[in-house]
Design a protein around this motif. Structure first.
Motif, mmCIF file in Angstrom:
data_model
loop_
_atom_site.group_PDB
_atom_site.id
_atom_site.type_symbol
_atom_site.label_atom_id
_atom_site.label_comp_id
_atom_site.label_asym_id
_atom_site.label_seq_id
_atom_site.Cartn_x
_atom_site.Cartn_y
_atom_site.Cartn_z
ATOM 1 N N GLU A 140 0.843 -1.187 0.000
ATOM 2 C CA GLU A 140 0.000 0.000 0.000
ATOM 3 C C GLU A 140 0.879 1.238 0.000
ATOM 4 O O GLU A 140 1.928 1.262 0.657
ATOM 5 N N GLU A 154 -3.418 0.633 -3.556
ATOM 6 C CA GLU A 154 -2.808 -0.673 -3.338
ATOM 7 C C GLU A 154 -2.165 -1.086 -4.658
ATOM 8 O O GLU A 154 -2.834 -1.088 -5.691
ATOM 9 N N ARG A 177 -11.793 2.888 0.899
ATOM 10 C CA ARG A 177 -11.561 1.823 1.865
ATOM 11 C C ARG A 177 -10.751 2.313 3.054
ATOM 12 O O ARG A 177 -11.043 1.995 4.205
ATOM 13 N N LYS A 178 -9.734 3.133 2.782
ATOM 14 C CA LYS A 178 -8.909 3.671 3.862
ATOM 15 C C LYS A 178 -9.747 4.586 4.751
ATOM 16 O O LYS A 178 -9.577 4.595 5.976
ATOM 17 N N SER A 179 -10.635 5.356 4.098
ATOM 18 C CA SER A 179 -11.508 6.226 4.879
ATOM 19 C C SER A 179 -12.412 5.403 5.782
ATOM 20 O O SER A 179 -12.613 5.733 6.960
ATOM 21 N N SER A 180 -12.954 4.304 5.223
ATOM 22 C CA SER A 180 -13.810 3.429 6.020
ATOM 23 C C SER A 180 -13.020 2.771 7.142
ATOM 24 O O SER A 180 -13.513 2.627 8.264
ATOM 25 N N GLU A 181 -11.773 2.371 6.812
ATOM 26 C CA GLU A 181 -10.927 1.762 7.840
ATOM 27 C C GLU A 181 -10.632 2.757 8.958
ATOM 28 O O GLU A 181 -10.603 2.396 10.135
ATOM 29 N N LEU A 182 -10.409 4.023 8.559
ATOM 30 C CA LEU A 182 -10.148 5.047 9.560
ATOM 31 C C LEU A 182 -11.380 5.262 10.439
ATOM 32 O O LEU A 182 -11.262 5.371 11.674
ATOM 33 N N GLU A 183 -12.558 5.325 9.785
ATOM 34 C CA GLU A 183 -13.791 5.470 10.566
ATOM 35 C C GLU A 183 -13.984 4.274 11.499
ATOM 36 O O GLU A 183 -14.386 4.436 12.659
ATOM 37 N N LEU A 184 -13.693 3.072 10.960
ATOM 38 C CA LEU A 184 -13.839 1.876 11.778
ATOM 39 C C LEU A 184 -12.868 1.905 12.954
ATOM 40 O O LEU A 184 -13.220 1.559 14.086
ATOM 41 N N GLU A 185 -11.654 2.352 12.693
ATOM 42 C CA GLU A 185 -10.661 2.419 13.759
ATOM 43 C C GLU A 185 -11.074 3.434 14.818
ATOM 44 O O GLU A 185 -10.948 3.186 16.026
ATOM 45 N N ARG A 188 -13.768 1.917 16.753
ATOM 46 C CA ARG A 188 -13.222 0.938 17.704
ATOM 47 C C ARG A 188 -12.617 1.642 18.912
ATOM 48 O O ARG A 188 -12.790 1.207 20.059
#
Length: 543
Positions: A140, A154, A177-185, A188
């Motif tokens: 990435e 990627e 996807r990175k934005s979603s991962e950041l939101e998910l993080e 969390r």
């Protein structure tokens, strides 16, 4: 044409007969040499190879066309480049992601696509080297758009031509996807913070519960299915006067008097694990009898469903005070100081005990079969209800006296009076009395619904103090901004000396056999005062 001679050879491909090949002569008859078979085989192979080569060229052409179609239509960017970074080819998606034309991108180097930060340049070189060494790599990174924005990607790289160090890199935009991962993080982390907060709150609550359990001013304990004490707090040890270690493991019956033990065993014991109980018990602690308010509740735990938690409060002094209060009430019953006692009783919250007495009396009446006992219990209930009425009226008056203002709403005085008359008709009929009125509705005014209590009280008094077979007249006189309600009866009248205090609490002009608490007219006056009105009594010239 006639054939003089011929040589024919069958042709097999993959063990299957596909045809015949041969040579013929129309001029002479001859013997064909043995090598002619090999010549025919060579001739067939040449023909066959030419045909297959044509098929191969056609398939290659179709494959190239398919490859180019897939290359151009891929949603991911595809770059063909050398190990030095020269871009040889790029598809449409690559142009779209980078934001430039095909010709522009072919004039760029791979290094030009990365942000200028050293970490990305080093990452690019490392990825190229790893691809050459291992054949492929995936990582990435970030690439630049021509509008100076940076895109998360990627990249999957593989070797196309190892000899010439030609590579193919597939670049996928993973910004969303990175934005979603950041939101998910972040979510969390937020959940983690909530969990930590709840854990802290739970720990605090546990510490509070533990402190409350240990330091509660009442006894708290836990019983097992055999009603044995398996845990208790300091309060229990203080109430009983027995050290904790000397009472844990003992039966609850062991600290009760014989009478209480019999009650526990016969009435409370079988159901104590199923429902709440509240009762008074007598305990023998260090040879001293004490009275205990006992309340129990099944714990309802899955791992120990038959455990019961209970509280025990020493009410010995309260019971003694109740006995002393009863003795005191008996002494004051013959004197005029009952109103002072009533005030004291109100201050000591007798309403709840009175309701409890009434409730238990109702239960006993339902269960009792003996008529004599039912009669006595009914007397207890009737007198308890009268006591409750006194307490409620006094509390009601006290509440009114502490109230400064009432919430007013639009009402019809005529409807209010009609409703009051309807409620009092049965009482009047018991004395063969008539309630006569000529109400011209509507009489609009602003009042609180509590105003109805005024007319109910006044009508009730008029009926009580008027002779049988008489009549009561109700009229309304409308003034500029108010109404005057007049209730006339045929009673014996009120002396002038009594008129000044009949609206005071606990005062009645006539007592005789008429029942009452002496609070009704005091309540009337307070409600009228809160409405900004006035109330009084006048002689009826007509008798």
């Amino acid at each position: 044409m006639d054939i003089e001679s011929a040589q024919i050879m069958p042709v097999h491909v993959e063990n299957q007969l596909v045809g015949f090949i041969g040579v013929v002569s129309a001029t002479k008859n001859k013997n064909w040499p043995s090598y002619s078979d090999g010549l025919l085989r060579i001739l067939f192979d040449s023909i066959f190879n030419a045909k297959e080569r044509g098929k191969t060229y056609m398939m290659l052409d179709n494959t190239m066309h398919l490859y180019r179609s897939l290359f151009d239509r891929s949603n991911d960017a595809i770059l063909i480049h050398s190990s030095e970074g020269t871009i040889i080819d790029a598809n449409r998606s690559a142009c779209k992601i980078i934001g430039c034309s095909h010709s522009d991108i072919l004039s760029m180097k791979i290094a030009d696509l990365y942000p200028h930060e050293s970490e990305y340049m080093a990452q690019s070189q490392s990825a190229i080297q790893k691809t050459l060494n291992e054949g492929s790599t995936r990582f990435e990174s970030k690439i630049k758009h021509m509008n100076d924005s940076v895109i998360d990607v990627e990249i999957s790289s593989s070797v196309l031509d190892k000899e010439n160090s030609i590579m193919l890199s597939i670049v996928r935009d993973i910004t969303e996807r990175k934005s979603s991962e950041l939101e998910l993080e972040n979510y969390r982390k937020h959940l983690g913070e909530i969990v930590d907060q709840r854990t802290s709150e739970l720990q605090t609550a546990n510490s509070w519960v533990s402190a409350l359990y240990d330091n509660a001013p009442i006894g708290i304990g836990v019983l097992n299915k055999d009603l044995e004490l398996i845990d208790l707090n300091k309060g229990m040890a203080e109430i009983t006067g027995i050290p904790r270690e000397n009472i844990v493991g003992k039966s609850l019956f062991s600290i009760c008097t014989e009478e209480s033990s019999r009650y526990l065993d016969s009435d409370l014991g079988p159901d104590i694990h199923e429902k709440q109980f509240s009762t008074e018990l007598h305990w023998v602690c260090n040879k001293k009898h004490i009275c205990i308010q006992f309340n129990s509740q099944p714990l309802g735990l899955k791992d120990s469903p038959q455990k019961v938690i209970f509280t025990a409060q020493d009410i010995t002094r309260r019971k003694q005070a109740e006995i002393a209060l009863k003795d005191y009430a008996d002494q004051l019953e013959k004197s005029n100081e009952m109103k002072d006692l009533f005030t004291d009783i109100m201050r000591h919250d007798l309403l709840n005990p009175a309701n409890i007495v009434k409730g238990f009396t109702d239960v006993l009446i339902k269960k009792e079969k003996e008529e004599k006992k039912i009669h006595f219990l009914s007397k207890i209930r009737d007198n308890t209800e009268r006591l409750i009425d006194m307490i409620e009226n006094a509390a009601y008056l006290s509440k009114l006296e502490s109230t400064e203002t009432l919430e007013l709403q639009k009402m019809d005085l005529g409807r209010i009076l009609t409703s009051c008359i309807s409620e009092m008709v049965p009482l009047a009929e018991n004395k063969n009395m008539d309630i006569i009125h000529d109400l011209q509705q509507p009489y609009p005014l602003k009042a609180n619904p509590i105003i109805k209590e005024v007319f109910i009280n006044l009508l009730s008094n008029a009926i009580k103090y008027s002779p049988s077979e008489s009549s009561i007249h109700i009229g309304v006189q409308e003034n500029d901004s108010s109404f005057k309600v007049m209730i006339k009866d045929r009673g014996s009248g009120i002396a002038d000396d009594d008129k000044t205090y009949i609206f005071n609490r606990f005062n009645r002009a006539q007592k005789g056999s008429i029942k009452g608490t002496g609070l009704g007219l005091a309540i009337v006056k307070r409600i009228v005062d809160l409405h900004g009105g006035s109330v009084g009594v006048e002689d009826n010239p007509q008798g």
